[in-house]
Motif scaffolding. Structure first.
Motif, PDB file in Angstrom:
ATOM      1  N   THR A   1       8.659  -0.948  -3.794  1.00 45.23           N
ATOM      2  CA  THR A   1       7.855  -0.717  -2.372  1.00 45.23           C
ATOM      3  C   THR A   1       6.527  -1.872  -2.619  1.00 45.23           C
ATOM      4  O   THR A   1       6.298  -2.166  -3.541  1.00 45.23           O
ATOM      5  N   SER A   2       6.210  -1.964  -1.268  1.00 47.02           N
ATOM      6  CA  SER A   2       4.588  -2.816  -1.487  1.00 47.02           C
ATOM      7  C   SER A   2       3.932  -2.184  -0.418  1.00 47.02           C
ATOM      8  O   SER A   2       4.632  -1.733   0.667  1.00 47.02           O
ATOM      9  N   ASP A   3       2.785  -2.238  -0.506  1.00 49.25           N
ATOM     10  CA  ASP A   3       1.557  -1.530   0.244  1.00 49.25           C
ATOM     11  C   ASP A   3       0.451  -2.615   0.564  1.00 49.25           C
ATOM     12  O   ASP A   3       0.092  -3.429  -0.055  1.00 49.25           O
ATOM     13  N   ALA A   4      -0.094  -2.601   1.781  1.00 53.22           N
ATOM     14  CA  ALA A   4      -1.175  -3.439   2.190  1.00 53.22           C
ATOM     15  C   ALA A   4      -2.389  -2.665   1.364  1.00 53.22           C
ATOM     16  O   ALA A   4      -2.386  -1.473   0.708  1.00 53.22           O
ATOM     17  N   ASP A   5      -3.291  -3.745   1.129  1.00 56.70           N
ATOM     18  CA  ASP A   5      -4.542  -3.334   0.214  1.00 56.70           C
ATOM     19  C   ASP A   5      -5.144  -2.207   0.799  1.00 56.70           C
ATOM     20  O   ASP A   5      -5.887  -1.365   0.049  1.00 56.70           O
TER      21      ASP A   5
ATOM     22  N   GLU B   1      -0.721  -4.233  12.365  1.00 57.69           N
ATOM     23  CA  GLU B   1      -1.319  -4.403  10.868  1.00 57.69           C
ATOM     24  C   GLU B   1       0.096  -3.842  10.155  1.00 57.69           C
ATOM     25  O   GLU B   1       0.429  -2.633  10.250  1.00 57.69           O
ATOM     26  N   TRP B   2       0.543  -4.653   9.209  1.00 56.76           N
ATOM     27  CA  TRP B   2       1.506  -4.214   8.115  1.00 56.76           C
ATOM     28  C   TRP B   2       1.006  -3.245   7.209  1.00 56.76           C
ATOM     29  O   TRP B   2       0.072  -3.351   6.867  1.00 56.76           O
ATOM     30  N   VAL B   3       1.539  -2.269   7.067  1.00 51.72           N
ATOM     31  CA  VAL B   3       1.277  -0.961   6.155  1.00 51.72           C
ATOM     32  C   VAL B   3       1.913  -1.035   4.746  1.00 51.72           C
ATOM     33  O   VAL B   3       1.611  -1.249   3.775  1.00 51.72           O
ATOM     34  N   SER B   4       3.311  -0.688   4.949  1.00 42.91           N
ATOM     35  CA  SER B   4       4.152  -0.504   3.699  1.00 42.91           C
ATOM     36  C   SER B   4       5.675  -1.029   4.061  1.00 42.91           C
ATOM     37  O   SER B   4       5.957  -0.941   5.025  1.00 42.91           O
ATOM     38  N   SER B   5       6.233  -1.417   2.824  1.00 40.78           N
ATOM     39  CA  SER B   5       7.724  -1.686   2.963  1.00 40.78           C
ATOM     40  C   SER B   5       8.426  -1.194   1.807  1.00 40.78           C
ATOM     41  O   SER B   5       7.662  -0.743   0.818  1.00 40.78           O
ATOM     42  N   ILE B   6       9.873  -1.121   2.089  1.00 43.29           N
ATOM     43  CA  ILE B   6      10.579  -0.513   1.058  1.00 43.29           C
ATOM     44  C   ILE B   6      11.820  -1.016   1.064  1.00 43.29           C
ATOM     45  O   ILE B   6      12.526  -1.238   2.130  1.00 43.29           O
ATOM     46  N   ASN B   7      12.511  -1.429  -0.198  1.00 44.56           N
ATOM     47  CA  ASN B   7      13.850  -2.125  -0.382  1.00 44.56           C
ATOM     48  C   ASN B   7      14.605  -1.261   0.083  1.00 44.56           C
ATOM     49  O   ASN B   7      14.555   0.192   0.382  1.00 44.56           O
ATOM     50  N   SER B   8      16.031  -1.731   0.109  1.00 46.58           N
ATOM     51  CA  SER B   8      17.138  -0.876   0.526  1.00 46.58           C
ATOM     52  C   SER B   8      17.613   0.239  -0.433  1.00 46.58           C
ATOM     53  O   SER B   8      17.845   1.279   0.239  1.00 46.58           O
ATOM     54  N   GLY B   9      17.378   0.134  -1.691  1.00 46.81           N
ATOM     55  CA  GLY B   9      17.592   1.262  -2.551  1.00 46.81           C
ATOM     56  C   GLY B   9      16.507   1.977  -2.779  1.00 46.81           C
ATOM     57  O   GLY B   9      16.706   3.245  -3.449  1.00 46.81           O
ATOM     58  N   GLY B  10      15.601   1.756  -2.288  1.00 49.25           N
ATOM     59  CA  GLY B  10      14.323   2.661  -2.374  1.00 49.25           C
ATOM     60  C   GLY B  10      13.434   2.849  -3.509  1.00 49.25           C
ATOM     61  O   GLY B  10      12.536   3.537  -3.949  1.00 49.25           O
ATOM     62  N   ASP B  11      13.731   1.598  -4.489  1.00 47.46           N
ATOM     63  CA  ASP B  11      13.263   1.700  -5.867  1.00 47.46           C
ATOM     64  C   ASP B  11      12.087   0.490  -5.934  1.00 47.46           C
ATOM     65  O   ASP B  11      11.758   0.076  -6.988  1.00 47.46           O
TER      66      ASP B  11
END
Length: 118
Positions: A58-62, A46-56
């Motif tokens: 993010t996206s999260d699972a519901d 299950e995917w939980v969270s991701s963050i882009n290269s610069g850290g600014d």
């Protein structure tokens, strides 16, 4: 050689908090999107969270939105996952992963066990 080493898992009571860390080596950490993915006992990934290269960005699972926060320190080659208000259903092995596109990852860590139980 690409290496991702997670730490910070453990046993915590419902409502508690944990902070996971993932130290990366063998590639330019500041470049790719990085993610946390988990696998509960007897279930699929299950995917939980991701963050882009610069850290600014993010996206999260519901299922974790508002409770978990992903962050990164590119100077320390480290990815984090702050987990608050933990629930028994958060029990899983948590992996950090280097993303190549969408929901595709090419490198994974060995995982760290998180158990939420009273």
């Amino acid at each position: 050689e690409v290496q991702l080493v997670e730490s910070g898992g453990g046993l915590v009571q419902p409502g508690g908090s944990l902070r996971l860390s993932c130290v990366a080596s063998g590639f330019t950490f500041s470049s790719p999107v990085m993610s946390w993915v988990r696998q509960a006992p007897g279930k699929g990934l299950e995917w939980v969270s991701s963050i882009n290269s610069g850290g600014d960005s993010t996206s999260d699972a519901d299922s974790v939105k508002g409770r978990f926060t992903i962050s990164r320190d590119n100077a320390k080659n480290t990815l984090y996952l702050q987990m608050n208000s933990l629930k028994p259903e958060d029990t899983a092995v948590y992996y950090c992963a280097k993303q190549i596109s969408g929901s595709n990852w090419d490198y994974w860590g060995q995982g760290t066990q998180v158990t939420v139980s009273s």
